[in-house]
Design an enzyme around this catalytic site. Structure first.
Site, PDB file in Angstrom:
ATOM      1  N   LYS A 111     -14.448 -18.172 -11.578  1.00 50.59           N
ATOM      2  CA  LYS A 111     -15.632 -18.358 -11.919  1.00 50.59           C
ATOM      3  C   LYS A 111     -16.384 -19.563 -11.886  1.00 50.59           C
ATOM      4  O   LYS A 111     -17.701 -19.765 -11.635  1.00 50.59           O
ATOM      5  CB  LYS A 111     -15.860 -17.556 -13.146  1.00 50.59           C
ATOM      6  CG  LYS A 111     -15.302 -16.237 -13.454  1.00 50.59           C
ATOM      7  CD  LYS A 111     -16.093 -15.091 -13.646  1.00 50.59           C
ATOM      8  CE  LYS A 111     -15.632 -13.760 -13.696  1.00 50.59           C
ATOM      9  NZ  LYS A 111     -14.134 -13.485 -13.802  1.00 50.59           N
TER      10      LYS A 111
HETATM   11  C1  LIG Z   1     -13.678 -12.236 -13.278  1.00 54.59           C
HETATM   12  C2  LIG Z   1     -12.306 -11.932 -12.737  1.00 54.59           C
HETATM   13  C3  LIG Z   1     -12.101 -11.092 -11.782  1.00 54.59           C
HETATM   14  C4  LIG Z   1     -12.976 -10.135 -11.452  1.00 54.59           C
HETATM   15  O1  LIG Z   1     -14.156 -10.483 -10.646  1.00 54.59           O
HETATM   16  P1  LIG Z   1     -15.280  -9.659 -10.599  1.00 54.59           P
HETATM   17  O2  LIG Z   1     -16.350 -10.401  -9.675  1.00 54.59           O
HETATM   18  O3  LIG Z   1     -15.659  -9.213 -11.756  1.00 54.59           O
HETATM   19  O4  LIG Z   1     -14.833  -8.334  -9.758  1.00 54.59           O
HETATM   20  C5  LIG Z   1     -10.737 -11.091 -11.470  1.00 54.59           C
HETATM   21  N1  LIG Z   1      -9.808 -12.194 -11.711  1.00 54.59           N
HETATM   22  C6  LIG Z   1     -10.178 -13.183 -12.644  1.00 54.59           C
HETATM   23  C7  LIG Z   1      -9.131 -13.884 -13.034  1.00 54.59           C
HETATM   24  C8  LIG Z   1     -11.307 -13.138 -13.199  1.00 54.59           C
HETATM   25  O5  LIG Z   1     -11.924 -13.934 -14.226  1.00 54.59           O
END
Ligand SMILES: *Cc1c(COP(=O)(O)O)cnc(C)c1O
Length: 455
Positions: A111
């Site tokens: 993220k």
């Molecule tokens: C947010 C997240 C996901 C999922 O991503 P999306 O965009 O919500 O599908 C997968 N793995 C981790 C570690 C995350 O923080």
């Protein structure tokens, strides 16, 4: 570039509006009116760009009415200077599969890639406009930390993060609640992630409230996040130098994997995108047999994917219905009543681009164990789901998006292999610092009152 809502074509929006508002007033998601499609020759020209240059190239396709290419380029440099990898992301081998490591940013999950960029995009906007913005965001664990790190200490910005109380790992929580900046507010909601996300959505659709506090959102429906994420699909393709490429993507809100779909729509030769889910498998059921009906959210080892209603799926619904916004609006009504079954012809279209699999808790632990024994690599539980899905589908030569650093989920790796990785030195302090968060009921009025009292 002009944008419209997935639910109505009537109004056009600029990139600035799309970025600052996140969600359209009609409840739909923003999509571009048209897309740049790279030809093979054009792709060849991008092949040798470094991560920064490639980000500038891809993102500028969407944002030119908001920020010039030169300014974008320096904003991107600033954003990624906080990463521990020179080229932001890294590709490593794990048996026959490849891992695209996306967790080298300040809060150890993918993220950060989008969020560091977004934080600076706000600053850029506020430097030019005399305004105050309040960001409100729901998190299943990682978005919150990434957003807080990107926003903390910036002037004319407050950030309010709602996380599900006691339902995220303590490292995830501590990365958010130990930040002492006065523009950061953590709220623990007695409920699950879907409850948090619903509260934020309702706050947005209460236009009187959201306008009164100049509310802005950075959750995974924000188009600016999607385009920043599309970049690493291109980057992986160019670094690997292969004809076509497939990805396995640990999925919750369908944001990350949608970014891959966007890259494909922009001409990147992606064969398949594997939607990998944990036991919260609505997307696996939807993609394998059309059943888009949500069930109770289960708590799993991979909390950032403990989601039933995947907000970004609306964008896929829009595209597979040939950009028909009326149809999309109708379908979203069915989704709201929890009664949407994907029509057979639409399902066939989806299955051209997507495969799906789900891994249960036992399988996730087994994958962590097996990969440690065979490759001496410790996988975080989300990445393990991505690896497991690729294996279950016998997809042996694909790239698995490695979405978090294993040290963020010590309980899962302890459970699987009796080992946990330590936090990088620069983050160790979060384990001992005092935490600061407010526990609230899953009640929109309580949350609104709290936010109002701080703005
Ligand atoms: C947010 C997240 C996901 C999922 O991503 P999306 O965009 O919500 O599908 C997968 N793995 C981790 C570690 C995350 O923080």
């Amino acid at each position: 570039m002009k944008y419209i809502s997935t639910r109505s074509k009537e109004k056009e929006y600029s990139f600035g509006e799309v970025f600052l508002k996140g969600l359209a007033d009609d409840g739909g998601l923003y999509v571009p009116k048209s897309l740049k499609k790279y030809s093979k020759e054009e792709l060849l020209e991008l092949k040798n760009l470094n991560y920064y240059e490639l980000s500038t190239e891809i993102i500028s396709q969407f944002s030119s009415d908001f920020i010039s290419r030169e300014e974008l380029s320096s904003l991107i440099k600033k954003s990624y200077s906080t990463f521990r990898e020179k080229n932001v992301v890294k590709i490593s081998n794990i048996g026959d599969l490849k891992l695209l490591e996306l967790f080298h940013g300040p809060t150890l999950a993918f993220k950060d890639v989008a969020m560091q960029f977004i934080g600076n995009l706000y600053e850029y906007y506020l430097n030019k406009n005399d305004k105050k913005i309040n960001i409100v965001v729901a998190t299943s664990g990682d978005t919150g930390a990434a957003a807080i790190d990107a926003i903390k200490g910036k002037s004319n910005l407050n950030i309010f993060v709602l996380h599900p109380n006691n339902k995220i790992s303590s490292v995830q929580r501590r990365l958010m609640t130990t930040i002492e900046e006065k523009n950061v507010y953590n709220i623990a909601i007695d409920g699950n992630f879907d409850d948090c996300q619903n509260i934020v959505k309702q706050m947005f659709s209460d236009l009187e409230f959201s306008k009164s506090i100049n509310m802005s959102g950075v959750n995974s429906i924000n188009w600016a996040r999607i385009i920043a994420q599309a970049v690493y699909y291109f980057y992986a393709y160019f670094r690997l130098g292969i004809e076509t490429i497939s990805f396995s993507v640990p999925t919750g809100n369908f944001g990350d994997v949608f970014a891959g779909y966007l890259a494909k729509k922009m001409g990147l030769p992606i064969d398949k995108l594997i939607v990998a889910t944990n036991e919260n498998d609505i997307l696996h059921r939807a993609i394998s047999n059309g059943d888009y009906v949500s069930k109770e959210v289960k708590e799993t080892l991979s909390p950032s994917m403990d989601i039933q209603l995947a907000s970004n799926f609306e964008r896929l619904i829009y595209y597979i219905n040939n950009s028909d916004s009326e149809k999309t609006a109708e379908i979203m009504k069915k989704v709201k009543q929890n009664s949407y079954q994907i029509e057979k012809n639409n399902l066939e279209v989806i299955q051209k681009d997507f495969l799906s699999e789900s891994c249960n808790e036992r399988e996730t632990l087994d994958i962590i164990k097996k990969n440690y024994e065979e490759n001496k690599i410790i996988l975080d539980p989300h990445t393990a789901v991505g690896v497991g899905a690729a294996k279950k589908l016998s997809f042996n030569d694909c790239v698995v998006l490695s979405t978090a650093h294993p040290c963020k989920f010590p309980d899962a790796t302890d459970n699987a292999i009796k080992i946990h990785e330590n936090l990088p030195d620069e983050l160790k302090h979060v384990l001992s610092k005092d935490e600061n968060f407010k526990v609230l009921k899953s009640d929109i009025e309580e949350v609104k009152n709290f936010v109002r009292s701080k703005t």
